[in-house]
Design an enzyme around this catalytic site. Structure first.
Site, mmCIF file in Angstrom:
data_model
loop_
_atom_site.group_PDB
_atom_site.id
_atom_site.type_symbol
_atom_site.label_atom_id
_atom_site.label_comp_id
_atom_site.label_asym_id
_atom_site.label_seq_id
_atom_site.Cartn_x
_atom_site.Cartn_y
_atom_site.Cartn_z
ATOM 1 N N SER A 1 0.171 2.328 4.753
ATOM 2 C CA SER A 1 0.340 1.039 4.081
ATOM 3 C C SER A 1 1.721 1.004 3.455
ATOM 4 C CB SER A 1 -0.712 0.901 2.970
ATOM 5 O OG SER A 1 -0.406 -0.188 2.116
ATOM 6 N N TYR B 1 -4.994 4.441 -4.390
ATOM 7 C CA TYR B 1 -4.943 4.081 -2.967
ATOM 8 C C TYR B 1 -3.536 4.377 -2.428
ATOM 9 C CZ TYR B 1 -4.717 1.043 1.183
ATOM 10 O OH TYR B 1 -4.533 0.554 2.452
ATOM 11 N N LYS C 1 -2.308 7.022 0.528
ATOM 12 C CA LYS C 1 -1.551 6.605 1.713
ATOM 13 C C LYS C 1 -0.195 7.317 1.797
ATOM 14 C CE LYS C 1 -4.443 3.861 3.734
ATOM 15 N NZ LYS C 1 -4.996 4.266 5.045
#
Length: 257
Positions: free
Chosen positions: A148, A161, A165
């Site tokens: 991402s 998160y 990533k």
């Protein structure tokens, strides 16, 4: 070999995790349209079967194998059943991920932290390890890790998160470096804001969406189908010299002021 032949995936077998919807489903369809036999995988067998039905009705080759990627026995089962069905694996797209929280990093419950790391980092590492012997046997293989833009620059409210990533990017580079000797290439795709159920909290909020779209050179969010070309390139012989790369498909998010 001409360029059309280089992009041709006939005879190749691709596993795409989290492919019952969103980016995963779009990538699986693109690989199948280029000739690959695809394994649709998500936690629900019913959801997998629905996608397989849709694909096969369009003349595409697909089977569905349910897998909760957070569980080791199910990860092994996914690889074993793929080998049983097709006898080989050529492409692994680690797409499935979770982001159960939105808020400051200090507020994240330790159990949620562990869950995010288990699904977003440990599972792709483990699945890649499980396909490695099959890649070695073919002296060829492509790992595509879906990361991402959050892995590249911090946003707001997605800290853990983002951290998971960012770990995926370094995992990708190590896979490329260590496994190149076996004919394996590993690359990461960093999508920006894409219209999926996964990112609904962002794009369904008109204020947030308006702010994001104003700041993007493309002036809009992306669609799952817009991740497909990059995945097809990295899965195919056309991308054979590409390994250890991190590629953004973000509408210019990374250059937005």
């Amino acid at each position: 070999m001409n360029i059309k032949e280089q992009f041709n995936l006939e005879g190749k077998v691709a596993i795409v995790t989290g492919s019952s919807k969103g980016i995963g489903k779009a990538i699986a369809k693109g690989l199948a349209e280029n000739g690959a036999q695809v394994v649709i995988s998500s936690r629900s067998q019913e959801a997998c079967d629905e996608v397989v039905k849709e694909f096969t009705e369009e003349g595409l080759k697909a089977i569905g194998i349910a897998c909760h990627i957070g569980k080791e026995d199910q990860r092994k089962n996914l690889i074993d059943k793929t080998i049983k069905a097709f006898g080989r694996i050529d492409v692994l797209v680690n797409n499935a991920a979770i982001n159960p929280v939105f808020g400051p990093i200090e507020d994240v419950d330790p159990a949620i932290f562990d869950k995010i790391m288990d699904v977003n980092v440990k599972a792709p590492w483990s699945l890649s390890n499980l396909v490695l012997p099959h890649f070695k046997a073919n002296k060829n293989g492509s790992i595509i890790n879906i990361a991402s833009v959050e892995a590249l620059t911090p946003g707001f409210g997605l800290g853990i998160y983002s951290t998971s990533k960012a770990a995926i990017l370094m995992l990708t580079k190590n896979q490329a470096k260590e496994w190149g000797q076996y004919g394996v290439k590993a690359n990461a795709i960093c999508p920006g804001l894409i219209k999926t159920k996964f990112s609904a909290a962002l794009w369904q909020n008109e204020k947030i969406l308006g702010k994001i779209e104003k700041s993007l050179p493309s002036a809009r969010m992306g669609m799952p189908e817009e991740m497909v070309g990059l995945a097809c390139l990295l899965a195919s012989d056309a991308g054979n010299y590409m390994t250890g790369g991190v590629y953004t498909a973000d509408g210019g998010y990374m250059i937005a002021g």
